[in-house]
Write an enzyme that holds these catalytic residues in place. Structure first.
Site, PDB file in Angstrom:
ATOM      1  N   ASN A  10       1.084  -0.877  -2.967  1.00 42.96           N
ATOM      2  CA  ASN A  10       0.928  -1.605  -1.498  1.00 42.96           C
ATOM      3  C   ASN A  10       0.057  -3.275  -1.804  1.00 42.96           C
ATOM      4  OD1 ASN A  10      -0.015  -3.570   0.897  1.00 42.96           O
ATOM      5  ND2 ASN A  10       0.758  -1.614   2.260  1.00 42.96           N
ATOM      6  N   HIS A  13      -2.283  -7.160  -0.379  1.00 41.22           N
ATOM      7  CA  HIS A  13      -3.369  -7.883   0.018  1.00 41.22           C
ATOM      8  C   HIS A  13      -4.107  -9.100  -1.245  1.00 41.22           C
ATOM      9  CE1 HIS A  13      -4.873  -6.258   4.020  1.00 41.22           C
ATOM     10  NE2 HIS A  13      -4.854  -5.466   3.380  1.00 41.22           N
ATOM     11  N   HIS A  46       3.463  -4.339   3.859  1.00 41.32           N
ATOM     12  CA  HIS A  46       3.818  -4.455   5.053  1.00 41.32           C
ATOM     13  C   HIS A  46       4.998  -6.019   6.085  1.00 41.32           C
ATOM     14  CE1 HIS A  46       2.125  -3.351   9.623  1.00 41.32           C
ATOM     15  NE2 HIS A  46       3.258  -3.412   9.709  1.00 41.32           N
ATOM     16  N   ARG A  48       4.533  -7.725   8.455  1.00 41.06           N
ATOM     17  CA  ARG A  48       3.550  -7.759  10.278  1.00 41.06           C
ATOM     18  C   ARG A  48       4.393  -8.933  10.412  1.00 41.06           C
ATOM     19  NH1 ARG A  48      -1.022  -5.582  10.134  1.00 41.06           N
ATOM     20  NH2 ARG A  48      -1.382  -5.633  12.349  1.00 41.06           N
ATOM     21  N   ARG A  52       1.001 -12.372   8.209  1.00 38.38           N
ATOM     22  CA  ARG A  52      -0.483 -12.327   8.254  1.00 38.38           C
ATOM     23  C   ARG A  52      -0.350 -12.757   6.231  1.00 38.38           C
ATOM     24  NH1 ARG A  52      -4.304  -8.394  10.444  1.00 38.38           N
ATOM     25  NH2 ARG A  52      -3.049  -8.534  12.723  1.00 38.38           N
ATOM     26  N   GLU A  73       7.038  -1.583   5.696  1.00 37.43           N
ATOM     27  CA  GLU A  73       6.566  -1.193   5.980  1.00 37.43           C
ATOM     28  C   GLU A  73       6.502  -2.102   7.302  1.00 37.43           C
ATOM     29  OE1 GLU A  73       2.501   0.970   3.584  1.00 37.43           O
ATOM     30  OE2 GLU A  73       1.904  -0.854   5.124  1.00 37.43           O
ATOM     31  N   THR A 104      -3.639  -0.985   9.591  1.00 27.58           N
ATOM     32  CA  THR A 104      -3.299  -0.424  10.610  1.00 27.58           C
ATOM     33  C   THR A 104      -4.467   0.249  11.190  1.00 27.58           C
ATOM     34  OG1 THR A 104      -1.624  -0.648   9.533  1.00 27.58           O
ATOM     35  CG2 THR A 104      -1.547   0.778  10.943  1.00 27.58           C
ATOM     36  N   GLU A 154       4.217  10.002   6.649  1.00 28.71           N
ATOM     37  CA  GLU A 154       2.462   9.170   6.294  1.00 28.71           C
ATOM     38  C   GLU A 154       1.534  10.123   7.125  1.00 28.71           C
ATOM     39  OE1 GLU A 154       3.362   5.752   3.891  1.00 28.71           O
ATOM     40  OE2 GLU A 154       1.262   4.948   3.651  1.00 28.71           O
ATOM     41  N   HIS A 194      -3.362   5.127   3.462  1.00 27.50           N
ATOM     42  CA  HIS A 194      -4.685   4.305   3.821  1.00 27.50           C
ATOM     43  C   HIS A 194      -6.005   4.611   3.201  1.00 27.50           C
ATOM     44  CE1 HIS A 194      -6.537   1.210   7.373  1.00 27.50           C
ATOM     45  NE2 HIS A 194      -5.388   0.791   7.501  1.00 27.50           N
TER      46      HIS A 194
HETATM   47  N1  PXP Z   1       0.027   3.383   4.223  1.00 29.01           N
HETATM   48  C1  PXP Z   1       0.839   2.858   5.589  1.00 29.01           C
HETATM   49  C2  PXP Z   1       1.251   3.156   6.535  1.00 29.01           C
HETATM   50  C3  PXP Z   1      -0.211   1.452   5.803  1.00 29.01           C
HETATM   51  O1  PXP Z   1      -0.046   1.010   6.734  1.00 29.01           O
HETATM   52  C4  PXP Z   1      -1.607   0.500   4.240  1.00 29.01           C
HETATM   53  C5  PXP Z   1      -1.963  -0.390   5.333  1.00 29.01           C
HETATM   54  O2  PXP Z   1      -0.984  -1.070   4.780  1.00 29.01           O
HETATM   55  C6  PXP Z   1      -0.843   1.769   3.696  1.00 29.01           C
HETATM   56  C7  PXP Z   1      -0.842   2.794   3.604  1.00 29.01           C
HETATM   57  C8  PXP Z   1      -2.636   1.824   2.245  1.00 29.01           C
HETATM   58  O3  PXP Z   1      -3.558   1.398   3.402  1.00 29.01           O
HETATM   59  P1  PXP Z   1      -4.832   1.052   2.141  1.00 29.01           P
HETATM   60  O4  PXP Z   1      -4.399  -0.467   1.938  1.00 29.01           O
HETATM   61  O5  PXP Z   1      -6.441   0.616   3.090  1.00 29.01           O
HETATM   62  O6  PXP Z   1      -4.838   1.569   1.102  1.00 29.01           O
END
Ligand code: PXP
Length: 247
Positions: A10, A13, A46, A48, A52, A73, A104, A154, A194
């Protein structure tokens, strides 16, 4: 022998850091390229409602300029569904979204999701997009996901990652294990994600019926110290160590 465990990186960030200055650096697309070279199986982003971090142009480029499958996402809204239909990502993971949250915060309420969620799942699935629902490790939510016709769930690993190592974390791991077993028993493909980090990933990777992990924040943070390539390679190695336990 257990199935291969896929890693979705992901890259939200990377965009968070870029957006802090409003320019173009660092580019999520470049991070996706590094992730691909380091052995990621997919890119997760993601989009949003408030944009952001990831923006519309990022999704366009990730979808068309990166060879890895894109997991979008998204909230179950008309706007996001239209964007998904326009770009046709490999997968869409439907998440709950609150404007005020930092990340999330919990899983989707599939049981109370109503007609909007059902319509979103069907519309995306009819377009050939692999739909997953981001839920807590709760068998009632899994049953509801199955009833809605989503092929994938998930599991939210936040509750497991956010507690200190010890009995409380072991209890959360047990919940994840039971949920992953239930998912397999009712015919759902199971993913998880997550908050996963080097010290929490192995035990989750050892759950044989989990097929994919989506990991972002920790990898991007670790990249500051070791580089993204090294962070992803180490994560993959720890996933392999965990996975080897269930052979
Ligand atoms: N899976 C989902 C559905 C999420 O919303 C997120 C965060 O955007 C992640 C995985 C990844 O989480 P993290 O960034 O904490 O590793």
């Amino acid at each position: 022998m257990s199935e291969k465990l896929r890693l979705g990186v992901n890259i939200d960030h990377v965009a968070t850091i870029r957006n802090a200055r409003g320019g173009r650096h660092p580019e999520p697309l470049r991070a996706a390229g590094i992730a691909a070279a380091a052995g990621a199986d997919g890119i997760t982003a993601h989009l949003r409602e408030d944009r952001r971090h990831i923006g519309d142009a990022d999704i366009e480029r990730l979808r068309h300029e990166i060879a890895l499958p894109l997991n979008l996402e998204m909230a179950a809204t008309a706007e996001m569904t239209a964007i998904a239909l326009r770009h046709r990502p490999h997968a869409a993971c439907i998440v709950p979204e609150k404007r005020s949250e930092v990340t999330t915060e919990g899983g989707l309420d599939v049981i109370g999701g109503g007609a909007t969620l059902a319509r979103t799942v069907k519309t995306l699935a009819d377009a050939g997009i692999r739909v997953s629902l981001f839920i807590e490790a709760d068998p009632r939510q899994l049953d509801a996901a199955r009833a809605l016709g989503a092929p994938v769930v998930e599991l939210h690993t936040g509750c497991y990652c956010d507690v200190e190592a010890g009995p409380a974390r072991a209890r959360q791991l047990e919940r994840l294990r039971a949920a992953a077993a239930h998912a397999a028993a009712i015919g759902l493909e199971c993913h998880a994600g997550h908050g996963l980090a080097f010290d929490t990933v192995e035990d989750v990777a050892a759950i044989a019926t989990i097929r994919e992990l989506n990991i972002g924040h920790f990898l991007i943070g670790e990249a500051i110290f070791t580089g993204l390539d090294a962070a992803i390679r180490r994560m993959r190695a720890l996933m392999a160590t965990g996975r080897a336990r269930c052979r």
